[in-house]
Design a protein around this motif. Sequence first.
Motif, PDB file in Angstrom:
ATOM      1  N   ILE A  13     -18.584 -18.795 -75.522  1.00 31.38           N
ATOM      2  CA  ILE A  13     -18.771 -19.615 -74.325  1.00 31.38           C
ATOM      3  C   ILE A  13     -18.030 -20.909 -74.587  1.00 31.38           C
ATOM      4  CG2 ILE A  13     -20.423 -20.912 -72.937  1.00 31.38           C
ATOM      5  CD1 ILE A  13     -22.441 -18.748 -73.367  1.00 31.38           C
ATOM      6  N   ASP A  23     -16.273 -17.296 -70.431  1.00 33.46           N
ATOM      7  CA  ASP A  23     -17.092 -16.427 -71.277  1.00 33.46           C
ATOM      8  C   ASP A  23     -16.210 -15.292 -71.794  1.00 33.46           C
ATOM      9  OD1 ASP A  23     -18.881 -14.732 -72.464  1.00 33.46           O
ATOM     10  OD2 ASP A  23     -20.250 -14.593 -70.761  1.00 33.46           O
ATOM     11  N   THR A  62     -24.048 -10.012 -76.163  1.00 31.65           N
ATOM     12  CA  THR A  62     -24.336 -11.176 -75.331  1.00 31.65           C
ATOM     13  C   THR A  62     -25.773 -11.652 -75.529  1.00 31.65           C
ATOM     14  OG1 THR A  62     -22.728 -10.449 -73.672  1.00 31.65           O
ATOM     15  CG2 THR A  62     -24.363 -12.041 -72.958  1.00 31.65           C
ATOM     16  N   ARG A  66     -27.178 -15.223 -76.994  1.00 28.98           N
ATOM     17  CA  ARG A  66     -28.221 -16.065 -76.382  1.00 28.98           C
ATOM     18  C   ARG A  66     -29.201 -16.548 -77.442  1.00 28.98           C
ATOM     19  NH1 ARG A  66     -31.998 -13.944 -72.436  1.00 28.98           N
ATOM     20  NH2 ARG A  66     -32.525 -16.134 -72.166  1.00 28.98           N
ATOM     21  N   ARG A  69     -27.437 -19.163 -79.780  1.00 28.60           N
ATOM     22  CA  ARG A  69     -27.256 -20.460 -79.132  1.00 28.60           C
ATOM     23  C   ARG A  69     -28.595 -21.178 -78.943  1.00 28.60           C
ATOM     24  NH1 ARG A  69     -22.227 -21.731 -76.952  1.00 28.60           N
ATOM     25  NH2 ARG A  69     -23.198 -23.090 -75.406  1.00 28.60           N
ATOM     26  N   ALA A  84     -23.840 -25.843 -71.494  1.00 29.19           N
ATOM     27  CA  ALA A  84     -23.592 -24.524 -70.904  1.00 29.19           C
ATOM     28  C   ALA A  84     -24.878 -23.763 -70.645  1.00 29.19           C
ATOM     29  CB  ALA A  84     -22.678 -23.703 -71.806  1.00 29.19           C
ATOM     30  N   ASP A  85     -25.869 -23.942 -71.516  1.00 30.85           N
ATOM     31  CA  ASP A  85     -27.103 -23.182 -71.356  1.00 30.85           C
ATOM     32  C   ASP A  85     -28.352 -24.042 -71.526  1.00 30.85           C
ATOM     33  OD1 ASP A  85     -26.291 -21.403 -74.442  1.00 30.85           O
ATOM     34  OD2 ASP A  85     -26.558 -23.523 -74.036  1.00 30.85           O
ATOM     35  N   ARG A  87     -30.248 -25.441 -69.456  1.00 30.32           N
ATOM     36  CA  ARG A  87     -31.324 -25.185 -68.491  1.00 30.32           C
ATOM     37  C   ARG A  87     -31.864 -23.767 -68.567  1.00 30.32           C
ATOM     38  NH1 ARG A  87     -27.649 -28.415 -65.739  1.00 30.32           N
ATOM     39  NH2 ARG A  87     -28.491 -30.405 -64.992  1.00 30.32           N
ATOM     40  N   ARG A  88     -31.269 -22.911 -69.401  1.00 27.84           N
ATOM     41  CA  ARG A  88     -31.721 -21.525 -69.439  1.00 27.84           C
ATOM     42  C   ARG A  88     -31.740 -20.985 -70.871  1.00 27.84           C
ATOM     43  NH1 ARG A  88     -26.789 -18.666 -69.469  1.00 27.84           N
ATOM     44  NH2 ARG A  88     -25.001 -19.927 -68.850  1.00 27.84           N
ATOM     45  N   LEU A  89     -32.177 -21.823 -71.780  1.00 31.51           N
ATOM     46  CA  LEU A  89     -32.245 -21.412 -73.176  1.00 31.51           C
ATOM     47  C   LEU A  89     -33.363 -20.391 -73.389  1.00 31.51           C
ATOM     48  CD1 LEU A  89     -31.774 -24.748 -75.129  1.00 31.51           C
ATOM     49  CD2 LEU A  89     -30.278 -22.758 -75.238  1.00 31.51           C
TER      50      LEU A  89
END
Length: 205
Positions: A13, A23, A62, A66, A69, A84-85, A87-89
């Motif tokens: 990413i 990506d 992928t 996740r 990260r 990049a992530d 808000r959605r970790l």
Amino acid sequence: MERWPALELASTIRHDGEGGVADDLATAHGTTRWIRAQADLLGDCLPAGGITADEGLRAEITELRRAVRALFARVVSPAPPSPADARRLMPADQALAHLNSVAAREPVVPQLDWPQGGAPGTRLLSAQDDPEVRLLAALARAAIDFLSGPQREQLRACTAPRCVRYFVKSHGRQEWCKPSCGNRARAARHYRRQHVATDRDPASS
């Protein structure tokens, strides 16, 4: 410059150079290309002909990314994670469990190698025939090694505008992942200073 498979995975990413985020694992073809580019790091677990990713393997890698990260975000906390992530970790406990479960898919036995006239070393002997499982487990083990090793203390999220990379500091004053990010950050700082000075100067309005 040293390369770590876990950091290479997280860096799939990245800033696309045009203000957005790219990506490298967005398609099975891109995933295949990325796997083959890591052959020097993962050669022991890859078959001679390489691996051609299908959608299932792409999704597995992928999801492992996740988890990696999310754990990278835990390392750099209380500093902010990559935007990049952010808000959605994946929750850290879920990420830890996923990483460990993927690593456990491949039974391995350590073997001692000691060539005549050389230094002793170790290698892992696998009991797994499926190359995709071996690849996933190797990536997970590499992340475990990275997160439990000394380089973890130098892990940072790049703070340059639009950058979404994590990097390992190579010297004490390093603030950004690469020189172009440093140039962009300094330009943004200069712009903000000029903008604030203009706002405060009545003669400029």
